[in-house]
Scaffold this motif. Structure first.
Motif, PDB file in Angstrom:
ATOM      1  N   HIS A 112       3.810  17.412   3.013  1.00  0.00           N
ATOM      2  CA  HIS A 112       2.912  18.314   3.700  1.00  0.00           C
ATOM      3  C   HIS A 112       1.863  18.854   2.739  1.00  0.00           C
ATOM      4  N   PHE A 113       1.780  18.211   1.534  1.00  0.00           N
ATOM      5  CA  PHE A 113       0.716  18.551   0.598  1.00  0.00           C
ATOM      6  C   PHE A 113      -0.486  17.643   0.829  1.00  0.00           C
ATOM      7  N   GLN A 134       0.825  -1.210   0.000  1.00  0.00           N
ATOM      8  CA  GLN A 134       0.000   0.000   0.000  1.00  0.00           C
ATOM      9  C   GLN A 134       0.858   1.257   0.000  1.00  0.00           C
ATOM     10  N   VAL A 135       0.202   2.385  -0.289  1.00  0.00           N
ATOM     11  CA  VAL A 135       0.872   3.675  -0.178  1.00  0.00           C
ATOM     12  C   VAL A 135       0.465   4.295   1.159  1.00  0.00           C
ATOM     13  N   THR A 136       1.443   4.560   1.996  1.00  0.00           N
ATOM     14  CA  THR A 136       1.187   5.193   3.287  1.00  0.00           C
ATOM     15  C   THR A 136       1.798   6.586   3.257  1.00  0.00           C
ATOM     16  N   ALA A 137       0.975   7.594   3.523  1.00  0.00           N
ATOM     17  CA  ALA A 137       1.487   8.964   3.550  1.00  0.00           C
ATOM     18  C   ALA A 137       1.680   9.389   4.991  1.00  0.00           C
ATOM     19  N   VAL A 138       2.865   9.902   5.292  1.00  0.00           N
ATOM     20  CA  VAL A 138       3.127  10.482   6.604  1.00  0.00           C
ATOM     21  C   VAL A 138       3.013  11.989   6.420  1.00  0.00           C
ATOM     22  N   LEU A 139       1.949  12.527   6.967  1.00  0.00           N
ATOM     23  CA  LEU A 139       1.584  13.916   6.702  1.00  0.00           C
ATOM     24  C   LEU A 139       1.820  14.734   7.963  1.00  0.00           C
ATOM     25  N   GLY A 140       2.453  15.886   7.815  1.00  0.00           N
ATOM     26  CA  GLY A 140       2.660  16.710   8.996  1.00  0.00           C
ATOM     27  C   GLY A 140       3.324  18.007   8.621  1.00  0.00           C
ATOM     28  N   PRO A 141       3.243  19.004   9.513  1.00  0.00           N
ATOM     29  CA  PRO A 141       3.909  20.267   9.234  1.00  0.00           C
ATOM     30  C   PRO A 141       5.429  20.102   9.261  1.00  0.00           C
ATOM     31  N   LEU A 175     -22.118  24.097   1.154  1.00  0.00           N
ATOM     32  CA  LEU A 175     -22.000  23.002   2.090  1.00  0.00           C
ATOM     33  C   LEU A 175     -21.013  21.999   1.532  1.00  0.00           C
ATOM     34  N   GLY A 176     -20.051  21.602   2.325  1.00  0.00           N
ATOM     35  CA  GLY A 176     -19.091  20.638   1.789  1.00  0.00           C
ATOM     36  C   GLY A 176     -18.613  19.700   2.853  1.00  0.00           C
ATOM     37  N   ARG A 177     -18.149  18.543   2.378  1.00  0.00           N
ATOM     38  CA  ARG A 177     -17.499  17.639   3.311  1.00  0.00           C
ATOM     39  C   ARG A 177     -16.186  18.283   3.732  1.00  0.00           C
ATOM     40  N   ARG A 178     -15.702  17.837   4.872  1.00  0.00           N
ATOM     41  CA  ARG A 178     -14.391  18.323   5.259  1.00  0.00           C
ATOM     42  C   ARG A 178     -13.354  17.760   4.295  1.00  0.00           C
ATOM     43  N   THR A 179     -12.353  18.517   4.040  1.00  0.00           N
ATOM     44  CA  THR A 179     -11.243  17.985   3.257  1.00  0.00           C
ATOM     45  C   THR A 179     -10.175  17.527   4.233  1.00  0.00           C
ATOM     46  N   LEU A 180      -9.195  16.826   3.690  1.00  0.00           N
ATOM     47  CA  LEU A 180      -8.094  16.389   4.542  1.00  0.00           C
ATOM     48  C   LEU A 180      -7.406  17.610   5.152  1.00  0.00           C
ATOM     49  N   GLU A 181      -7.409  18.708   4.397  1.00  0.00           N
ATOM     50  CA  GLU A 181      -6.794  19.928   4.893  1.00  0.00           C
ATOM     51  C   GLU A 181      -7.493  20.425   6.155  1.00  0.00           C
TER      52      GLU A 181
END
Lengths: 307, 258
Positions: free
Chosen positions: A190-191, A33-40, A289-295
């Protein structure tokens, strides 16, 4: 039979002098799988990945990469793991094509360098020295170098930093194909868009800890919250709107005449908001009205202040 | 279940192929770089021809010909430039740009990277010995054949000492500073008992210079190629320098810039 994870990190700790870069981080990257490590920036992503690559030693916790210890079993792991460093790691004075061919010689059955060259559009600068490459060309070469040994697992540290949209698309397509071929991918970014486009699973990291993990859908749906974007003809008062909506909602000002609301937005909440604005004599000009984004998830978890 | 037994798992090339590939890569990097060719081949060649032919520089040759006295010294200088100056500079930049770290994650590994660098240095040195030795012979150099084993021993020990010094500098000092340092050391030491015997130096310096890794290499090569003898003192000094500098490099070398 269930595959053991490609990467398993438990309670990882890494200190640099007095500062703690990684503070009890847990991470699982599933095989294939592709695992993204996301963070500032400064969250501890690169340090974590470099410990998995065997480049740094952990001060505490446990790390298994393809079932191996990255330091003790480095010799067994090196042929199986491809690495793209954040700072490239490419020798400046050499030609791009020579660098790729050189690294390919470290493997018994490397990938076809001609095919990789074409796939990543390296041909136009294969005879240019690394020093003269643009940022995007360098990234693509670094990715080719990471893949030339046909790895089982690749670590990509900020793979699309500095890429123009076309090059980013090419890199994303290639990463997608890797996981189709059963290669496990761990990438830091961080994108949000990159994590949303590529990742089967996202691990959000902040202050050296994993603060949330799951599929993009799971993270976005958590709490059932959605977002509401409001614009009016007159200036808006975020505090008054929060009062009209009641508990469970957060209202953020987005300019003088716009606000964004997040919380359990149901028909009643929309009505309450519209009534509150009408009572205050404000004319709605836009309601979205929108779903939350990952952002949104990311900013809710890591805070909105700059650092 | 165990990933190590997965059929068709990617494999590394053999150690010999990895190290040979790295050695070739390092050698070509030197021989394709104008400045490096200047320092490792052309400058020693100019020194050799200049000192052999420019009779306005008076030398005390103690009964030997000028070319017999000068060639071993120029060889020592050339071997230092390839074992120290050029790898110190290239490794310092490789460290800064993360090249050392990236290659350490490939099957080459940190050990293979160091072995490859050594092979690259020795390959450049073979080119130097052929070019400078050939030029010396053409200019009338007649080395003592009995001294060749001793000369090779001095060459290898000097390379070990200076190679370790290169890693020590590259592993601790900022890349730009290494350029200055490596060239300065080369020039200062060149005239400290390398190219010419330490006996041409003023009083006190003469005794110090002979024990430096530079002077010891020069004296050992001169003893071997002029007189066919093993110069015990300088060779022991080189062994001590090689051991001390290797230990220091192993202790203080850093793979990453941060």
């Amino acid at each position: 039979m269930r595959h053991s994870p490609a990467v398993e990190v438990n309670g990882l700790v890494k200190r640099y002098g007095a500062s703690v870069a990684v503070d009890g981080l847990d991470l699982v990257a599933a095989s294939g799988q592709v695992t993204a490590v996301l963070g500032p920036n400064g969250a501890g992503k690169t340090t974590t990945v470099e410990i998995c690559e065997g480049l740094r030693r952990a001060d505490g916790g446990e790390v298994r990469v393809l079932g191996h210890d990255p330091v003790r079993d480095a010799t067994a792991l090196r042929p199986l793991v491809g690495v793209m460093l954040q700072d490239g790691g490419l020798p400046n004075t050499q030609r791009a094509g020579d660098v790729l061919r050189h690294v390919s010689r470290m493997y018994a059955e490397p990938a076809d360098t001609g095919e990789l060259t074409e796939r990543l559009g390296l041909a136009s600068f294969a005879r240019t020295s690394v020093r003269r490459l643009s940022g995007g060309q360098r990234q693509r070469l670094a990715l080719a170098v990471a893949l030339v040994g046909r790895p089982r697992l690749v670590f990509l540290d900020e793979p699309s930093a500095g890429l123009d949209p076309q090059a980013r698309r090419a890199v994303w397509d290639l990463i997608g194909e890797l996981s189709d071929d059963g290669v496990s991918v761990v990438l830091t970014t961080h994108f949000m868009a990159e994590a949303e486009a590529l990742a089967d699973r996202v691990v959000i990291v902040d202050h050296g800890r994993a603060i949330a993990a799951g599929t993009v859908a799971e993270l976005v749906d958590s709490g059932g919250t959605t977002t509401l974007r409001v614009e009016a003809a007159q200036p808006l008062d975020a505090a008054a709107m929060a009062l009209a909506l009641g508990p469970g909602f957060t209202v953020q000002s987005a300019g003088r005449t716009a606000c964004s609301v997040s919380g359990p937005v149901d028909p009643g909440a929309v009505a309450a908001l519209a009534r509150g604005l009408a009572d205050a004599g404000k004319q709605l000009t836009r309601l979205e009205l929108g779903r939350r984004t990952l952002e949104d998830v990311f900013l809710d978890l890591t805070g909105r202040s700059l650092r | 279940m165990s990933e190590t037994t997965v059929p068709g798992a990617p494999r590394a090339a053999s150690v010999a192929r990895r190290v040979a590939a790295q050695g070739t890569f390092e050698m070509r990097a030197v021989l394709r770089n104008g400045e490096q060719v200047m320092v490792t081949v052309l400058l020693p060649l100019i020194l050799l021809v200049g000192l052999a032919r420019a009779t306005f520089v008076s030398l005390d040759t103690s009964g030997t010909t000028r070319i017999d006295l000068v060639t071993p010294g120029v060889l020592a200088f050339a071997l230092m430039s390839s074992a120290f100056t050029s790898p110190a500079i290239s490794t310092a930049f490789d460290r800064r740009y993360g090249v050392l770290r990236l290659l350490a994650t490939t099957p080459l590994g940190p050990g293979g990277l160091l072995a490859g660098k050594l092979v690259g240095v020795l390959a450049v040195q073979v080119v130097q010995v052929v070019v400078l030795g050939g030029a010396g012979l053409w200019l009338g150099w007649r080395p003592d054949a009995a001294g060749i084993p001793a000369a090779i021993a001095a060459w290898l020990l000097g390379t070990a000492a200076w190679g370790a010094a290169a890693l020590l500098a590259a592993g601790r000092v900022r890349a730009e500073a290494v350029i200055a340092l490596a060239n300065l050391v080369l020039v200062l030491l060149a005239f400290g008992g390398v190219v010419l015997p330490a006996s041409v130096l003023p009083g006190g310096l003469e005794h110090v210079a002979g024990w430096l890794p530079s002077g010891a290499l020069g004296e050992a090569l001169r003893a071997a190629l002029l007189h066919g003898t093993w110069a015990a003192g300088p060779l022991v000094a080189l062994v001590a320098w090689a051991a001390a500098l290797s230990a220091a490099a192993a202790r203080w070398f850093r793979w990453s810039a941060a």
